[in-house]
Scaffold this active site. Structure first.
Site, mmCIF file in Angstrom:
data_model
loop_
_atom_site.group_PDB
_atom_site.id
_atom_site.type_symbol
_atom_site.label_atom_id
_atom_site.label_comp_id
_atom_site.label_asym_id
_atom_site.label_seq_id
_atom_site.Cartn_x
_atom_site.Cartn_y
_atom_site.Cartn_z
ATOM 1 N N SER A 112 1.088 -1.310 -0.055
ATOM 2 C CA SER A 112 0.294 -0.107 0.275
ATOM 3 C C SER A 112 0.827 1.509 -0.059
ATOM 4 C CB SER A 112 -1.222 -0.374 1.201
ATOM 5 O OG SER A 112 -1.666 0.719 1.319
ATOM 6 N N HIS A 133 -2.513 -1.277 -4.524
ATOM 7 C CA HIS A 133 -4.391 -0.694 -4.403
ATOM 8 C C HIS A 133 -4.724 0.420 -4.581
ATOM 9 C CE1 HIS A 133 -4.590 -0.249 -0.583
ATOM 10 N NE2 HIS A 133 -4.005 -0.917 0.112
#
Length: 237
Positions: free
Chosen positions: A117, A140
């Site tokens: 992340s 993501h």
């Protein structure tokens, strides 16, 4: 009244315990044991909201002054960043990334276990990046936790913040914007979610990370960068 030897030793031990509890390390940049400082980013990057005590966290407000101290301390000639993080606060992660990228001294990062992340931009913020073979990086779209006001401005804000992450990563690595976005919005790679889980060698193949390696390779690279900087009159190559 002067302290005896035992009291002084106890005071030093107590100070050391406090440093470990507060900063997660036994030494701070003000008194380095070598010309290379090691900074750990472990667990979840804690930003504006304090996380539950059972969470393993790295508090970004602890790291920011350390980065300033590293920049100011003439005895520190290089920085190694150890990363094993699940991600965390986006703004805090971007702040750390920008601070690391703006250092004048040579920097190298090693992804151990995971650099997920918001850990991705933190990893690529250094001059050179390594990932161990078994490490993974989850790419993501940005998500928000807590209360979300469902108005167009909220989605516009998220879109702009996501663009900031994309621009930072593509600027500080060799991955193309098109490839990074395709990994970010991939369907089916993550169960019931959007994104991609990238393993060590694949991160290098995509141009996200510079090379597969660990502590040995990172130390060799950083020492070479330090030597090159001295020869070039203080400019990081």
């Amino acid at each position: 009244m002067p302290k005896d030897g035992n009291e002084q030793e106890e005071g030093k031990q107590s100070s050391l315990v406090d440093k470990i509890q507060q900063l997660g390390q036994s030494t701070v940049p003000t008194a380095p044991d070598s010309n290379i400082h090691v900074l750990s980013i472990i667990g979840q990057v804690e930003g504006h909201i304090q996380l539950p005590p059972q969470n393993k966290t790295t508090k970004y407000e602890h790291l920011l002054p350390q980065l300033i101290a590293i920049e100011q301390n003439p005895k520190i000639e290089g920085l190694i960043i150890l990363l094993n993080t699940v991600g965390g606060d986006v703004e805090a992660g971007l702040a750390l990334s920008e601070m690391i990228a703006s250092l004048s001294k040579p920097t190298v990062s090693i992804i151990l276990g995971g650099g997920h992340s918001i850990g991705v931009p933190i990893a690529v913020a250094t001059n050179y990046t390594y990932v161990v073979p078994s490490a993974t990086m989850t790419i993501h779209p940005i998500r928000l936790n807590g209360l979300v006001i469902g108005v167009p401005q909220t989605f516009e804000y998220m879109d702009k913040m996501q663009e900031r992450v994309i621009q930072f990563v593509t600027t500080h690595s060799n991955i193309s914007e098109e490839k990074f976005k395709s990994l970010m919005f991939e369907k089916g790679n993550l169960t019931r979610d959007i994104g991609t889980n990238v393993v060590g060698a694949d991160a290098v193949e995509y141009g996200l990370i510079d090379a597969v390696g660990g502590v040995k390779e990172a130390m060799e690279t950083l020492n070479k960068m330090i030597d090159d900087r001295k020869e070039s009159g203080g400019v990081v190559q």
